[in-house]
Design a protein around this motif. Structure first.
Motif, PDB file in Angstrom:
ATOM      1  N   ASP A 235      37.187  38.693 -11.482  1.00  0.00           N
ATOM      2  CA  ASP A 235      36.435  39.156 -10.312  1.00  0.00           C
ATOM      3  C   ASP A 235      35.774  40.517 -10.524  1.00  0.00           C
ATOM      4  N   PHE A 236      36.462  41.434 -11.195  1.00  0.00           N
ATOM      5  CA  PHE A 236      35.979  42.805 -11.235  1.00  0.00           C
ATOM      6  C   PHE A 236      35.413  43.252 -12.579  1.00  0.00           C
ATOM      7  N   TRP A 237      35.825  42.644 -13.674  1.00  0.00           N
ATOM      8  CA  TRP A 237      35.319  43.044 -14.980  1.00  0.00           C
ATOM      9  C   TRP A 237      34.334  42.033 -15.564  1.00  0.00           C
ATOM     10  N   VAL A 238      34.596  40.751 -15.365  1.00  0.00           N
ATOM     11  CA  VAL A 238      33.742  39.728 -15.962  1.00  0.00           C
ATOM     12  C   VAL A 238      32.522  39.434 -15.088  1.00  0.00           C
ATOM     13  N   GLN A 239      32.710  39.410 -13.796  1.00  0.00           N
ATOM     14  CA  GLN A 239      31.591  39.108 -12.897  1.00  0.00           C
ATOM     15  C   GLN A 239      30.488  40.150 -13.059  1.00  0.00           C
ATOM     16  N   ASN A 240      29.261  39.681 -13.244  1.00  0.00           N
ATOM     17  CA  ASN A 240      28.167  40.639 -13.411  1.00  0.00           C
ATOM     18  C   ASN A 240      27.618  41.079 -12.049  1.00  0.00           C
ATOM     19  N   ASP A 241      26.853  42.145 -12.075  1.00  0.00           N
ATOM     20  CA  ASP A 241      26.315  42.737 -10.850  1.00  0.00           C
ATOM     21  C   ASP A 241      25.421  41.758 -10.097  1.00  0.00           C
ATOM     22  N   PHE A 242      24.611  40.996 -10.825  1.00  0.00           N
ATOM     23  CA  PHE A 242      23.713  40.038 -10.188  1.00  0.00           C
ATOM     24  C   PHE A 242      24.502  39.014  -9.377  1.00  0.00           C
ATOM     25  N   CYS A 243      25.515  38.415  -9.978  1.00  0.00           N
ATOM     26  CA  CYS A 243      26.316  37.420  -9.260  1.00  0.00           C
ATOM     27  C   CYS A 243      27.020  38.038  -8.056  1.00  0.00           C
ATOM     28  N   ALA A 244      27.588  39.216  -8.241  1.00  0.00           N
ATOM     29  CA  ALA A 244      28.297  39.870  -7.149  1.00  0.00           C
ATOM     30  C   ALA A 244      27.394  40.098  -5.941  1.00  0.00           C
ATOM     31  N   ARG A 245      26.151  40.436  -6.183  1.00  0.00           N
ATOM     32  CA  ARG A 245      25.230  40.749  -5.086  1.00  0.00           C
ATOM     33  C   ARG A 245      24.507  39.531  -4.525  1.00  0.00           C
ATOM     34  N   VAL A 246      24.275  38.517  -5.343  1.00  0.00           N
ATOM     35  CA  VAL A 246      23.412  37.405  -4.937  1.00  0.00           C
ATOM     36  C   VAL A 246      24.195  36.161  -4.503  1.00  0.00           C
ATOM     37  N   LYS A 247      25.477  36.051  -4.841  1.00  0.00           N
ATOM     38  CA  LYS A 247      26.225  34.812  -4.598  1.00  0.00           C
ATOM     39  C   LYS A 247      26.310  34.389  -3.134  1.00  0.00           C
ATOM     40  N   GLY A 248      26.028  35.267  -2.214  1.00  0.00           N
ATOM     41  CA  GLY A 248      26.033  34.899  -0.793  1.00  0.00           C
ATOM     42  C   GLY A 248      24.635  34.714  -0.216  1.00  0.00           C
ATOM     43  N   ALA A 249      23.624  34.744  -1.058  1.00  0.00           N
ATOM     44  CA  ALA A 249      22.237  34.647  -0.584  1.00  0.00           C
ATOM     45  C   ALA A 249      21.924  33.255  -0.048  1.00  0.00           C
ATOM     46  N   SER A 250      21.082  33.219   0.992  1.00  0.00           N
ATOM     47  CA  SER A 250      20.591  31.951   1.544  1.00  0.00           C
ATOM     48  C   SER A 250      19.135  32.150   1.954  1.00  0.00           C
ATOM     49  N   ASP A 251      18.465  31.054   2.228  1.00  0.00           N
ATOM     50  CA  ASP A 251      17.079  31.161   2.675  1.00  0.00           C
ATOM     51  C   ASP A 251      16.994  31.893   4.018  1.00  0.00           C
ATOM     52  N   ASP A 252      18.013  31.721   4.870  1.00  0.00           N
ATOM     53  CA  ASP A 252      18.049  32.408   6.163  1.00  0.00           C
ATOM     54  C   ASP A 252      18.425  33.887   6.031  1.00  0.00           C
ATOM     55  N   CYS A 253      19.215  34.205   5.014  1.00  0.00           N
ATOM     56  CA  CYS A 253      19.654  35.585   4.757  1.00  0.00           C
ATOM     57  C   CYS A 253      19.426  35.904   3.280  1.00  0.00           C
TER      58      CYS A 253
END
Length: 169
Positions: free
Chosen positions: A23-41
């Protein structure tokens, strides 16, 4: 014959450590920030190296969450597999696969935090924890803590599954 409580404790400790690493070392910044993105948000991501800004919706959010969950689960498999080998525990391949599948699926469910639609947010609302979920003050982040306890609970179930048919090497 293996001592099941000790095997369970070892596998739980290994998967818990691997979870934090994933969760904290392997996950990259892009995934951490974008994984909750939706067309509505949609989420605007700024590349830290180039300062280029890109906007991401549902497809990118799902892909980022999937990528994160794959690397997270791979980290668990590697750490738990190597740790079990060092400890002399032979985990049954079917039990290991089932435990990792449970970890992957429940991690995706929790981490796909689309505002207003995510499972954890809805669960928090149904259990009277909405205010805690939204808390982001006093050095605390309620959504983070509820996310962590969700993962810890499912990791415990996964470790129980992985303990099934485990033997000594």
């Amino acid at each position: 014959m293996t001592h099941r409580p000790a095997t369970f404790a070892a596998l739980l400790g290994l998967t818990r450590a691997a979870s934090a690493i994933g969760d904290f070392w392997v996950q990259n910044d892009f995934c951490a920030r974008v994984k909750g993105a939706s067309d509505d948000c949609p989420v605007t991501y700024e590349d830290p190296a180039t300062q280029e800004k890109t906007v991401h919706g549902t497809v990118d959010g799902r892909a980022a969450c999937l990528h994160h969950c794959l690397t997270y689960t791979a980290t668990q498999a590697i750490v738990a597999g190597l740790g079990a080998r060092v400890l002399g525990i032979k985990v049954h391949p079917g039990a290991a696969a089932a435990a990792l599948a449970l970890s992957f699926g429940t991690h995706y469910i929790a981490d796909r935090r689309v505002p207003g639609k995510g499972v954890l947010e809805k669960l928090a609302a149904r259990t009277g924890k909405s205010n805690f979920y939204k808390l982001a003050d006093f050095g605390m982040n309620g959504a983070f803590h509820l996310d962590s306890t969700w993962h810890h609970g499912w990791e415990t179930v996964a470790a129980l599954i992985a303990t099934t048919k485990a033997t000594n090497r």
